[in-house]
Structure formats: structure tokens, C-alpha cells
Design an enzyme around this catalytic site. Structure first.
Site, PDB file in Angstrom:
ATOM      1  N   SER A   1      -9.789   2.299   2.689  1.00 24.57           N
ATOM      2  CA  SER A   1      -9.067   3.034   1.943  1.00 24.57           C
ATOM      3  C   SER A   1      -8.276   2.210   1.271  1.00 24.57           C
ATOM      4  CB  SER A   1      -7.969   4.018   2.747  1.00 24.57           C
ATOM      5  OG  SER A   1      -7.287   3.168   3.520  1.00 24.57           O
TER       6      SER A   1
ATOM      7  N   SER B   1     -10.245   0.270   7.036  1.00 22.17           N
ATOM      8  CA  SER B   1      -9.695   0.213   5.616  1.00 22.17           C
ATOM      9  C   SER B   1      -9.096  -1.019   5.312  1.00 22.17           C
ATOM     10  CB  SER B   1      -8.760   1.322   5.819  1.00 22.17           C
ATOM     11  OG  SER B   1      -9.398   2.893   5.826  1.00 22.17           O
TER      12      SER B   1
ATOM     13  N   LYS C   1       0.905  -1.102  -0.142  1.00 19.90           N
ATOM     14  CA  LYS C   1       0.096  -0.118   0.044  1.00 19.90           C
ATOM     15  C   LYS C   1       0.801   1.456   0.049  1.00 19.90           C
ATOM     16  CE  LYS C   1      -3.857   2.215   2.487  1.00 19.90           C
ATOM     17  NZ  LYS C   1      -4.795   1.680   3.612  1.00 19.90           N
TER      18      LYS C   1
END
Lengths: 95, 494
Positions: free
Chosen positions: B160, B184, B79
Site C-alpha cells: 500500500s 506494504s 504516508k
């Protein structure tokens, strides 16, 4: 509590975010909507409840007061938008 | 032969060791899938050379008869909230565009040290603020899933960690890192039919992860199976003296201790998670989950978490308050962008830089945070929220006197179309209604896929455990995984 245009501009200024009048105007209903919704917390009885500061009991550690790294000036400055003479450079602050 | 990109982390690890294929073959297969999936916009930066470099190191070590590392031969996605030395790290913001860290986050360092290779930096909601991946400066991530019946609407991969969830379900990587502040990891996992676990707060070091809300942020793995999550989490977790909130505890052997036998375990079903108007398919999915856990030997008990309805408003005070403070560092002096209008002074430079560098959702949250922390409102909003947070945590403690884990839905709906909820920030925030309470209490929580809805989209179940009891969470996840038999995958259109 209702937020007006003046308040939005003040929050923007405290946040160090420049906003145009149109942007500030658009934020008035948005922020009011969100803050109006979070105000329901006021109805919770919190008598005698301590504010939570740590989710998991964990004692803050202190380390020995010694230098553990350093001498990495160029790495620290590597991503600066502007660096001069080994320092972060900013616009003139004092005339 | 099965495609290499269909293998799980465990299968890649074991197959590489057994000599079924080389690490380079695996890396090349995933690199090819990444390169062919631009339409998903899951990656901000692709690093095929990094994946090959780690693969070649693994192949050399194997040829030389050296001891292999836990993740030798396994490429993963990272990420873009984790700082990676020498590779651009942006948190999906314009503010950090071009920022190339001179250091490595502790979690990513541990993964590389364990032999993993990096396929690239995965897209996300800007500064991890969002539940649909529509706030990235680098464009929306598109879910590989589509509704049935020829509906080609672009769907949200969740947020997210939406680049991570999309990439895993589309077979661009076997696993990826995620971070979870209010859901998330879990909500995007649920939207894309994969698994992900947010461990107990403090298990994984936050050092080198771009901060959003420090008392909530926690890294965790995302993958297609529960076992893969256990493998990754063992590598990611562990004490870090560089993070003052890191827990100084040994990392358990979660993979070796995996067992789907839940005999003697009590599963709590919190009644407040079944509000009036809960989507009927979500409700039915939850009922199936309860039956599966009973089948695994667990006893089911009803519990109450009376302050549940206050979790979201609490979160939307605490998270923006911490964000407004954390994001104060982006000022045009130290990182990335600077906007200096003609003749402007220092204050004008800050304001112009931040206006240009942050997207609308980030600005909105910074401003809410600034407001609730400002003089005159601090006690009414922030202190009150911290007190309610204590009550939410106490609800969980009391529930765990009666049970060992909780089972709930992960999200109130299946994935929705991009653009559908964007107009109303509040409607978007409600997506995290089931994931936020465990985040506020710092508890380990996992999403596992349970099945598909009538439109053919994945639905997830959430397991919440006691602090530090990731093992029970993973075990219950495994029990559901075995019984759900979830084998659905998105049809390739990209």
C-alpha cells in the site's frame, strides 16, 4: 461452504454496510472465490497447537488508574460530523 | 554539482552540517520537484510550508551554533496513514476526507522532534488495503518507472505504500514513512527500485496510525539506501506507553553498527519460496543475491518453511477479521463523513455512511472479516487461522536454529500495468506471497533492489531476520547493495 445472496445480505447487515441488490449479487462469486481459497487451511493438522495471540512475547502492561489527560472536549469533538452542546449528535434513537 | 534532490538522507544531513548548502535550499529543491510531479499523484496533500519551517529552524540553529538534531535539514514524505496534527489525514479514503487530527502519531512526532520536515502526505491504497495503489479514493499513484521500448503503460508503484515508493524513486523526497501489514513497505520498494524495512513487530509505536490489522501493522522507513533506512528507523523506533504492544527496549545504534562483512553468518534459503513456475528472472535474481551474500563472507544453507503455502490464506482471514473490528469506528458519529437519508434512524445512518465512505476493496475485506468472525464460522476460520499462524511462526523459529537470516525474492514479478490485475482480487492477493509469512511471524524484513528485468523494471530481494535482529538484516542489505551496484533510476517523463 458456498455463500448465497441471502448470506451476503446478512453479512452486509452485520457489517453495517448498506448494499443494493446488484452490489450484493456481484459480491456472491467474489466472496465465494476468496472463501473457497482460504478453506485450504482446513487441511492443516493443528492438533495440540495453541492459537497465536501475540507474535512477539510481550507482557501486557497496566498503567496506574489515574487521569493522564482530559479536559480536551473540543478537540475530541473537532472532527464530529455533528456535535451539539458538547456531545456527539446522532439521529433520534428513542421516540 | 549534484542536484540536491539526488542526495541521500545521510548526504543531506552531513552536507548541511558541513555547510555545503542550507536546509532551506534542500527544502526548496524538493518542494519544486513535488510541485512538478502532479502526474504521479503521489501526494494527497502537499505541505511545502512545513518543509520550509523545519528547514529554517535548522538553518537558525546552525547559525546560532546550537546542537543540531539527528535529522536537521532533512525533509521527508509522510504516508497519509499517520495522523498529523493540523494536517488532513485520510488513509486515502472518502470516509476520512477532511479529517484533521488534533494529535500527532508517535512515529511522526519522533521524526519532527528529530528535526525532519514534512513535504506532504503521501497517497496509498485505501486504509492500506491493496498491493497496487488502485484503491485510493484520491486516484491511482503512477509509478515513475516505465517498461523499455517506448511502452508508455502506467505501471503500479506497489502497495500500500505506493505514494511513498513512487515519491522516493522519482526524487520527490529522499525518504518517507511506510507501514507494512502483509508487505506494504517491501513490495512497493521492490517495484520502484528502492529499499525499505519492516522492523520487528512492536519496535515502532502504532499510536496515531490509522489501524488496519493490529496484530500485523508495523511502521518502517523507505529510502534509496540501506544506510538511510537505518538512520530513519533509529528515529522512528522506541517504546511508547500509549501503545500496549510497543516493546519496552532500547533502540540499537543501527547506523553506527552497519557492516557488510557477513563472515560467520549463515544465510538460509527456504526451498518453499522457489515454487514450480516461479518467474525465471526472479529466480535468477535470487541466485545472484545468494552469490553476493557468499561473497560477503556468509555461508549458505538450505532450510525448509513447510507451512509457507498456508501463509496467504491465513493472512486473508486474520487481516480482514482485525480490519472489520478496527474499521467499526467509522460510523458517521465521530469522524469525517455522515450520510443521513431522510427519516433514517441510527442503524440506517451507520449503514449509509459506511456504504458511501468505504471503497469496494475495503468493503470486501470488512465483509470477509465479519463473515469469518460470525457465529458458527469463528472456530472453523478464525481460530484455525490463528493456529496455522502459530505453525508458520514455529517454522521460522526452527529455520533460525540453522541460520541467522533468510534470503528470498520480494515479489513474484516486477511491477505490472495498472488495471491488469484489478478484475480478480485473488490474483492481486497473490502478489504478497513472499512478504506475508514474515509479517505473520512479526519478524524484521527488508527489501533491497537487486537489478532490472529484461523490460528495464526493478526487481527486489528480501532479507528476513530473527526477531529484534534488525542489525543483521540491515547488514545483509548493505552487502547486497554494495555488490548489486543498483544505480538505475526512472527516466523523467512526468
Amino acid at each position: 461452504m458456498s455463500i448465497d445472496l441471502q448470506t451476503v445480505k446478512k453479512i452486509a447487515s452485520l457489517s453495517r454496510i448498506s448494499v443494493t441488490d446488484a452490489e450484493a449479487e456481484a459480491m456472491v462469486p467474489e466472496l465465494n472465490n476468496i472463501l473457497g481459497w482460504v478453506e485450504q487451511l482446513g487441511e492443516v493438522d493443528v492438533t495440540g497447537v495453541e492459537p497465536m495471540t501475540a507474535v512477539i512475547p510481550n507482557k501486557l502492561r497496566l498503567r496506574d488508574d489515574v487521569v493522564t489527560d482530559g479536559n480536551v472536549r473540543d478537540r475530541v469533538l473537532a472532527n464530529a460530523p455533528q456535535a451539539e452542546h458538547g456531545f456527539f449528535a446522532v439521529p433520534k434513537v428513542i421516540e | 554539482m549534484t542536484e540536491l534532490t539526488d542526495l541521500t538522507v545521510a548526504e543531506i544531513r552531513d552536507g548541511f552540517r558541513a555547510g555545503d548548502f542550507s536546509a532551506r535550499e534542500v527544502a526548496e529543491a524538493f518542494n519544486a520537484n513535488v510541485a512538478a510531479a502532479k502526474a504521479l499523484n503521489a501526494f494527497i496533500v502537499e505541505t511545502p510550508e512545513k518543509a520550509l519551517e523545519a528547514a529554517d529552524a535548522a538553518d537558525r540553529a546552525k547559525a546560532a551554533g546550537e546542537a543540531l538534531k539527528p535529522l536537521s535539514g532533512v525533509p521527508i514524505g509522510m504516508k497519509d496513514l499517520f495522523c498529523t496534527e493540523g494536517v488532513q489525514t485520510t488513509a486515502a479514503s472518502h470516509m476520512l476526507e477532511g479529517f484533521t487530527p488534533t494529535y500527532e502519531s508517535t512515529v511522526s512526532r519522533k521524526l519532527w522532534d528529530a528535526g525532519a520536515g514534512m513535504l506532504g502526505k503521501l497517497n496509498l491504497d485505501q486504509f492500506a488495503m491493496g498491493s497496487s495503489n488502485e484503491t485510493s479514493y484520491f486516484g491511482n499513484v503512477i509509478s515513475p518507472w516505465r517498461r523499455g521500448g517506448g511502452d508508455n503503460a502506467a505501471l503500479a508503484p506497489g502497495g500500500s505504500s505506493g505514494g511513498s515508493s513512487a515519491a522516493i524513486s522519482a526524487r520527490l523526497c529522499p525518504a518517507a514513512t511506510g507501514t507494512d501489514t502483509g508487505g506494504s513497505i517491501r513490495q512497493p520498494a521492490a517495484f520502484t527500485g528502492i529499499s525499505g524495512i519492516k522492523p520487528t513487530y512492536g519496535r515502532c509505536s502504532r499510536w496515531g496510525i490509522v489501524a488496519f490489522a493490529s496484530s500485523l501493522d508495523q511502521a518502517g522507513p523507505m529510502a534509496r539506501t540501506v544506510r538511510d533506512n537505518a538512520i530513519l528507523l533509529e528515529t522512528m523506533a522506541g517504546f511508547d506507553p500509549k501503545d500496549s504492544t510497543s516493546l519496552d527496549l532500547a533502540v540499537p545504534q543501527w547506523e553506527a553498527n552497519l557492516s557488510s562483512d557477513l563472515k560467520g553468518k549463515k544465510v538460509g534459503i527456504p526451498k518453499e519460496y522457489r515454487p514450480d513456475g516461479l518467474n525465471a528472472e526472479i529466480s535468477a535474481m535470487w541466485d545472484r543475491g545468494i552469490e553476493w551474500l557468499k561473497d560477503a563472507g556468509a555461508e549458505v544453507v538450505d532450510v525448509s518453511l513447510p507451512h509457507t503455502k498456508y501463509a496467504l490464506p491465513t493472512y486473508y482471514i486474520i487481516a480482514p477479521a482485525e480490519a472489520s473490528s478496527n474499521l467499526a469506528r467509522y460510523d458517521g458519529v465521530r469522524y469525517g463523513q455522515r450520510d443521513l437519508p431522510d427519516g433514517a434512524g441510527l442503524q440506517d445512518m451507520y449503514a449509509a455512511t459506511r456504504a458511501a465512505g468505504f471503497g469496494p476493496e475495503v468493503k470486501r475485506r470488512i465483509m470477509i472479516g465479519t463473515y469469518v468472525l460470525s457465529a458458527g464460522f469463528y472456530d472453523a476460520y478464525y481460530t484455525q487461522a490463528q493456529k496455522v499462524r502459530a505453525l508458520i511462526a514455529r517454522d521460522f523459529e526452527q529455520a533460525f536454529e540453522k541460520c541467522d537470516l533468510l534470503l528470498t525474492p520480494t515479489a513474484p514479478s516486477a511491477s505490472f500495468a495498472l488495471g491488469e490485475k484489478q478484475a480478480d482480487p485473488l490474483a492481486m492477493y497473490l502478489n504478497d506471497v513472499f512478504t506475508v509469512p514474515a509479517s505473520l511471524a512479526g519478524l524484521p524484513a527488508m527489501a533491497v533492489p537487486g537489478g532490472l528485468d529484461a523490460q528495464g523494471l526493478p526487481l527486489g530481494l528480501q532479507i528476513i531476520g530473527k526477531a529484534l535482529d534488525e542489525q543483521t538484516v540491515l547488514n545483509a542489505g548493505l552487502a547486497i547493495e554494495e555488490r548489486a551496484g543498483f544505480a538505475a533510476r526512472p527516466d523523467k517523463w512526468w
